[in-house]
Write a protein that holds these residues in place. Structure first.
Motif, mmCIF file in Angstrom:
data_model
loop_
_atom_site.group_PDB
_atom_site.id
_atom_site.type_symbol
_atom_site.label_atom_id
_atom_site.label_comp_id
_atom_site.label_asym_id
_atom_site.label_seq_id
_atom_site.Cartn_x
_atom_site.Cartn_y
_atom_site.Cartn_z
ATOM 1 N N LEU A 243 4.828 -3.221 8.362
ATOM 2 C CA LEU A 243 6.132 -3.877 8.355
ATOM 3 C C LEU A 243 7.149 -2.810 8.732
ATOM 4 N N TRP A 244 7.757 -2.923 9.926
ATOM 5 C CA TRP A 244 8.622 -1.882 10.476
ATOM 6 C C TRP A 244 10.089 -2.227 10.330
ATOM 7 N N PHE A 245 10.908 -1.181 10.081
ATOM 8 C CA PHE A 245 12.364 -1.307 10.003
ATOM 9 C C PHE A 245 12.995 -0.033 10.561
ATOM 10 N N PHE A 246 13.932 -0.183 11.483
ATOM 11 C CA PHE A 246 14.663 0.942 12.068
ATOM 12 C C PHE A 246 16.100 0.908 11.551
ATOM 13 N N PRO A 247 16.430 1.697 10.494
ATOM 14 C CA PRO A 247 17.787 1.673 9.941
ATOM 15 C C PRO A 247 18.806 2.442 10.763
ATOM 16 N N SER A 248 18.347 3.324 11.663
ATOM 17 C CA SER A 248 19.281 4.066 12.509
ATOM 18 C C SER A 248 18.657 4.269 13.880
ATOM 19 N N GLY A 249 19.521 4.384 14.878
ATOM 20 C CA GLY A 249 19.053 4.516 16.245
ATOM 21 C C GLY A 249 18.640 3.162 16.802
ATOM 22 N N GLN A 250 18.026 3.211 17.981
ATOM 23 C CA GLN A 250 17.576 2.002 18.683
ATOM 24 C C GLN A 250 16.164 2.240 19.183
ATOM 25 N N LEU B 294 15.475 4.540 22.300
ATOM 26 C CA LEU B 294 16.475 4.259 23.329
ATOM 27 C C LEU B 294 17.779 4.973 23.000
ATOM 28 N N GLY B 295 18.605 5.218 24.002
ATOM 29 C CA GLY B 295 19.918 5.802 23.781
ATOM 30 C C GLY B 295 19.863 7.306 23.602
ATOM 31 N N ASN B 296 20.975 7.845 23.070
ATOM 32 C CA ASN B 296 21.130 9.301 22.935
ATOM 33 C C ASN B 296 21.012 9.807 21.509
ATOM 34 N N GLU B 297 20.668 8.945 20.587
ATOM 35 C CA GLU B 297 20.544 9.322 19.179
ATOM 36 C C GLU B 297 19.090 9.194 18.729
ATOM 37 N N PRO B 298 18.645 9.999 17.774
ATOM 38 C CA PRO B 298 17.311 9.806 17.203
ATOM 39 C C PRO B 298 17.206 8.429 16.540
ATOM 40 N N ALA B 299 15.999 7.943 16.406
ATOM 41 C CA ALA B 299 15.742 6.690 15.694
ATOM 42 C C ALA B 299 14.934 7.004 14.442
ATOM 43 N N THR B 300 15.307 6.360 13.364
ATOM 44 C CA THR B 300 14.573 6.480 12.109
ATOM 45 C C THR B 300 13.824 5.189 11.874
ATOM 46 N N ILE B 301 12.568 5.303 11.468
ATOM 47 C CA ILE B 301 11.775 4.135 11.108
ATOM 48 C C ILE B 301 11.332 4.285 9.663
ATOM 49 N N ILE B 302 11.455 3.201 8.926
ATOM 50 C CA ILE B 302 10.869 3.079 7.590
ATOM 51 C C ILE B 302 9.836 1.976 7.714
ATOM 52 N N TYR B 303 8.627 2.277 7.280
ATOM 53 C CA TYR B 303 7.604 1.238 7.402
ATOM 54 C C TYR B 303 6.769 1.137 6.134
ATOM 55 N N PHE B 304 6.346 -0.081 5.909
ATOM 56 C CA PHE B 304 5.548 -0.443 4.748
ATOM 57 C C PHE B 304 4.185 -0.889 5.256
ATOM 58 N N THR B 305 3.136 -0.525 4.522
ATOM 59 C CA THR B 305 1.784 -0.923 4.910
ATOM 60 C C THR B 305 1.071 -1.579 3.730
ATOM 61 N N THR B 306 0.056 -2.366 4.063
ATOM 62 C CA THR B 306 -0.708 -3.040 3.015
ATOM 63 C C THR B 306 -1.786 -2.154 2.420
ATOM 64 N N LYS B 307 -2.042 -1.011 3.026
ATOM 65 C CA LYS B 307 -3.017 -0.039 2.503
ATOM 66 C C LYS B 307 -2.391 1.350 2.533
ATOM 67 N N SER B 308 -2.766 2.197 1.589
ATOM 68 C CA SER B 308 -2.338 3.593 1.611
ATOM 69 C C SER B 308 -3.153 4.359 2.644
ATOM 70 N N TYR B 309 -2.540 5.366 3.241
ATOM 71 C CA TYR B 309 -3.224 6.197 4.223
ATOM 72 C C TYR B 309 -4.352 6.979 3.550
ATOM 73 N N ASN B 310 -5.521 6.949 4.149
ATOM 74 C CA ASN B 310 -6.682 7.672 3.646
ATOM 75 C C ASN B 310 -7.031 8.757 4.667
ATOM 76 N N GLY C 135 0.799 -1.215 0.000
ATOM 77 C CA GLY C 135 0.000 0.000 0.000
ATOM 78 C C GLY C 135 0.830 1.262 0.000
ATOM 79 N N GLN C 136 1.821 1.340 0.891
ATOM 80 C CA GLN C 136 2.561 2.588 1.053
ATOM 81 C C GLN C 136 3.868 2.307 1.792
ATOM 82 N N ALA C 137 4.888 3.121 1.518
ATOM 83 C CA ALA C 137 6.127 3.133 2.297
ATOM 84 C C ALA C 137 6.275 4.519 2.904
#
Length: 151
Positions: free
Chosen positions: A59-66, A110-126, A35-37
């Motif tokens: 579907l969640w993925f954190f490429p940076s931070g914790q 967690l920790g002292n750094e920002p966290a980035t999340i990239i997530y995929f969904t099965t539907k687009s946001y309406n 649906g959307q990233a």
């Protein structure tokens, strides 16, 4: 593990130029449809919780931070109804986490750094009919203690 939740450890292919890693493929059956990233960043200590969806999987993925990711099963017909799962995801544990519909989810940076999340969904946001139901981060029916336990 809450029924329907899946976790995929990522494989990094490293050489002298850096690394490459596949996130999600259509032949893995992680998402029933695409649906959307989306991409978001949160500052240290921020708690973004809880919310759930009636129509979409995430579907969640954190490429940076914790991040400390918390799931809570809201499905009365599930064998894991009212079960809580905790995952630690981020740069030190590169994994994908599939969150089924009707499973409440949230995270704390967690920790002292920002966290980035990239997530995929099965539907687009309406925006006219958002599939985004909110539960307070400290809801007593979930009863999750977000405080770090020093051991």
């Amino acid at each position: 593990m809450i029924q329907g939740v899946k976790i995929k450890k990522l494989v990094k292919y490293v050489d002298d130029r850096g690394f490459f890693s596949e996130l999600v493929r259509d032949d893995e059956n992680l998402l029933s449809e695409f649906g959307q990233a989306s991409w978001s960043m949160s500052y240290p200590g921020v708690i973004k919780a809880f919310h759930y969806h009636e129509l979409q999987d995430d579907l969640w993925f954190f490429p940076s931070g914790q991040a400390q990711v918390v799931l809570y099963d809201l499905r009365p017909d599930s064998p894991t109804y009212q079960e809580t799962n905790v995952y630690y995801l981020g740069v030190d544990n590169p994994s994908l986490l599939l969150i089924p519909k009707m499973v409440a989810h949230g995270y704390r940076v967690l920790g002292n750094e920002p966290a980035t999340i990239i997530y995929f969904t099965t539907k687009s946001y309406n925006p006219n009919h958002p599939d985004e139901k909110r539960i307070p981060w400290d809801d007593p029916s979930i009863g999750f203690d977000w405080e770090t336990k020093n051991r």
